[in-house]
Design a protein around this motif. Structure first.
Motif, short mmCIF file in Angstrom:
data_model
loop_
_atom_site.label_atom_id
_atom_site.label_comp_id
_atom_site.label_asym_id
_atom_site.label_seq_id
_atom_site.Cartn_x
_atom_site.Cartn_y
_atom_site.Cartn_z
N GLU A 51 0.84 -1.18 0.00
CA GLU A 51 0.00 0.00 0.00
C GLU A 51 0.88 1.24 0.00
N GLY A 52 0.55 2.20 -0.85
CA GLY A 52 1.33 3.42 -0.94
C GLY A 52 2.56 3.27 -1.83
N VAL A 53 2.71 2.12 -2.48
CA VAL A 53 3.82 1.90 -3.38
C VAL A 53 3.32 2.04 -4.80
N GLU A 54 4.07 2.79 -5.60
CA GLU A 54 3.66 2.98 -6.98
C GLU A 54 3.70 1.66 -7.72
N SER A 55 2.74 1.48 -8.63
CA SER A 55 2.70 0.23 -9.38
C SER A 55 3.88 0.11 -10.33
N SER A 56 4.55 1.22 -10.62
CA SER A 56 5.70 1.17 -11.52
C SER A 56 7.01 0.90 -10.78
N ALA A 57 6.95 0.76 -9.45
CA ALA A 57 8.17 0.50 -8.69
C ALA A 57 8.70 -0.88 -9.04
N LYS A 58 9.98 -0.95 -9.37
CA LYS A 58 10.58 -2.21 -9.77
C LYS A 58 11.90 -2.40 -9.05
#
Length: 103
Positions: A35-42
């Motif tokens: 939660e609160g993490v961008e979906s683009s974080a890799k």
């Protein structure tokens, strides 16, 4: 040597737990992991990390009897730590790892 969170540093977010680490014992409100993490974080692993992970299955064997003997010696207070042997093996492992990583 101090172990744990110093009082002057803020608590950090626990990995995958959804809770903040705390030195006071009071739990922060739980949040779903991610939660609160961008979906683009890799996350990208280095070649050294990939090599270590691939070797993990090969080196996964252990001697259960030795583990039991060490655990018993620790619980009885008779386990002796040989700092020289630990230091030698630590240096040897570091040299081996650095030798594998070097181009």
């Amino acid at each position: 040597m101090k172990i744990g969170q110093p009082a002057d540093k803020p608590a950090t977010q626990g990995v995958g737990t959804g809770r903040a680490a705390s030195t006071t014992g009071s739990a922060a409100p739980a949040q779903p992991a991610g939660e609160g993490v961008e979906s683009s974080a890799k996350v990208a692993l280095s070649s050294a990390a990939a090599t270590l992970i691939s070797q993990q299955d090969v080196d996964a064997e252990f001697d259960a009897e030795k583990v039991a003997r060490v655990a018993q010696a620790v619980s009885e207070g008779t386990y002796k730590v040989n700092a020289e042997v630990i230091a030698d093996k630590l240096l040897s492992n570091a040299q081996e790892l650095l030798g594998k990583v070097a181009p």
